[in-house]
Design an enzyme around this catalytic site. Structure first.
Site, PDB file in Angstrom:
ATOM      1  N   ARG A 135       1.016  -1.369   0.032  1.00  0.00           N
ATOM      2  CA  ARG A 135      -0.271  -0.055  -0.033  1.00  0.00           C
ATOM      3  C   ARG A 135       1.010   1.284  -0.016  1.00  0.00           C
ATOM      4  NH1 ARG A 135      -2.802   3.989  -0.290  1.00  0.00           N
ATOM      5  NH2 ARG A 135      -4.971   4.199   0.550  1.00  0.00           N
ATOM      6  N   GLU A 193     -10.899   5.210  -6.341  1.00  0.00           N
ATOM      7  CA  GLU A 193     -11.216   3.819  -6.598  1.00  0.00           C
ATOM      8  C   GLU A 193     -11.324   3.396  -8.046  1.00  0.00           C
ATOM      9  OE1 GLU A 193     -10.830   1.606  -4.276  1.00  0.00           O
ATOM     10  OE2 GLU A 193     -10.456   2.887  -2.586  1.00  0.00           O
ATOM     11  N   ARG A 215      -1.398  -5.646   4.171  1.00  0.00           N
ATOM     12  CA  ARG A 215      -0.450  -5.110   3.314  1.00  0.00           C
ATOM     13  C   ARG A 215       0.745  -4.385   3.917  1.00  0.00           C
ATOM     14  NH1 ARG A 215      -4.949  -1.669   0.124  1.00  0.00           N
ATOM     15  NH2 ARG A 215      -5.265  -0.936   2.197  1.00  0.00           N
TER      16      ARG A 215
END
Length: 331
Positions: free
Chosen positions: A221, A229, A263
């Site tokens: 990330r 998005e 992540r």
């Protein structure tokens, strides 16, 4: 490039006998114009797609492979913030860009330009930013590994010292048995073993010389930014920009933390380019101030806002964290 430079070198700046003995086969010495020679040849390749004459005498690979080197070197040269100015800097760029190619080819290319060979370079002092938990040096990134504008999947060779001691024994065993199964053309068994390897967070990839590489998977990330998005305006554009920045590149990643989804949260560098900086400046991401207070991130976002580039061409772009919250609450 080679013929023109040799002519100028031989007629305008002809060295003494002692000096000429130190010249590389490209007609330059490491202390003179080797960097310019490489720069000129890359510019020439950009126009003609032709590699320099005579290079084949100093390397082992054929011209098709040589053209692949020059494409990679041209991209690296263009993307670095400060192009090499010294033979040492040029040599390091070549070594880093072609680090997974044959040693004889890399050293032959360096010698062709009279650039320092790897064993002659002084080690660069390590400078790891404060707060970094560990550093990753990845294998080349596939475009399919980019999920959106702020998340990617990368793989790290388990021969890396940090990784080698952490590979589970059952994964090591499965990788060995898979290799045997493939050699015996038992592909059903090989695929089943590879599935076990993948389920454990690893994968067997194919290297440049068709060798198997056992690699560990990391989901990354990008620290300090939040991109639209995929279904939001500019979501596709943000993803495409990130793909362009990382595809085919071996990345350096400074990992600071792990998020609630498992992540690794980190800063990504692609051929010396700070990826988050580019995403912010081009208007493909927001500064995620709730999790990262670095003032330079805010500055880069404000510059993009002022220029109305990327998502800032919209009059009132929706924040991705608010978009996610609305959907969680069913709005």
């Amino acid at each position: 490039m080679g013929n023109a430079l040799r002519f100028l070198w031989g007629n305008c700046c002809k060295p003494s006998t002692q000096e000429s003995e130190s010249l590389g086969p490209h007609g330059v010495s490491a202390a003179t114009v080797g960097v310019s020679a490489l720069s000129h040849d890359l510019f020439h390749f950009d126009i003609t797609a032709q590699v320099p004459e005579g290079l084949s005498q100093h390397v082992v690979s054929l011209k098709k492979a040589q053209a692949n080197w020059y494409r990679k070197l041209l991209d690296a040269w263009k993307e670095t913030k400060s192009p090499p100015k010294t033979p040492e800097e040029a040599s390091r760029l070549v070594i880093q860009t072609l680090k997974r190619h044959q040693k004889a080819d890399v050293e032959g290319l360096l010698a062709f330009y009279g650039l320092p060979l790897p064993h002659t370079l002084e080690p660069v002092p390590l400078s790891v930013p404060v707060g970094v938990k560990f550093e990753l040096q990845t294998l080349p990134v596939d475009a399919k590994a980019v999920a959106d504008g702020d998340t990617i999947t990368v793989y790290v060779d388990t021969s890396d010292p940090r990784e080698s001691s952490a590979v589970p024994r059952d994964v090591q065993f499965a990788a060995i048995e898979r290799s045997k199964a493939r050699a015996a053309k038992d592909y059903v068994k090989a695929d089943a073993l590879h599935k076990n390897i993948i389920d454990a967070g690893y994968r067997v990839l194919t290297g440049l010389d068709n060798e198997d590489i056992l690699a560990r998977k990391y989901r990354i990330r990008l620290r300090g930014i939040d991109a639209p998005e995929s279904s939001m305006p500019f979501g596709k554009e943000a993803k495409d920009k990130l793909i362009k920045l990382v595809q085919g590149k071996c990345l350096k990643i400074y990992v600071y933390d792990t998020d609630r989804y498992g992540r690794s949260v980190g800063d990504i560098y692609s051929n010396g380019v700070f990826v988050q900086e580019t995403m912010l400046k081009k208007g493909f991401a927001w500064h995620y101030a709730a999790y990262d207070r670095r003032p330079e991130l805010a500055l880069w976002e404000n510059q993009a806002r002022a220029a109305k580039v990327g998502l800032w061409a919209q009059s009132n772009p929706e924040k991705p964290w608010e978009w996610r919250k609305d959907r969680r609450e069913g709005r």
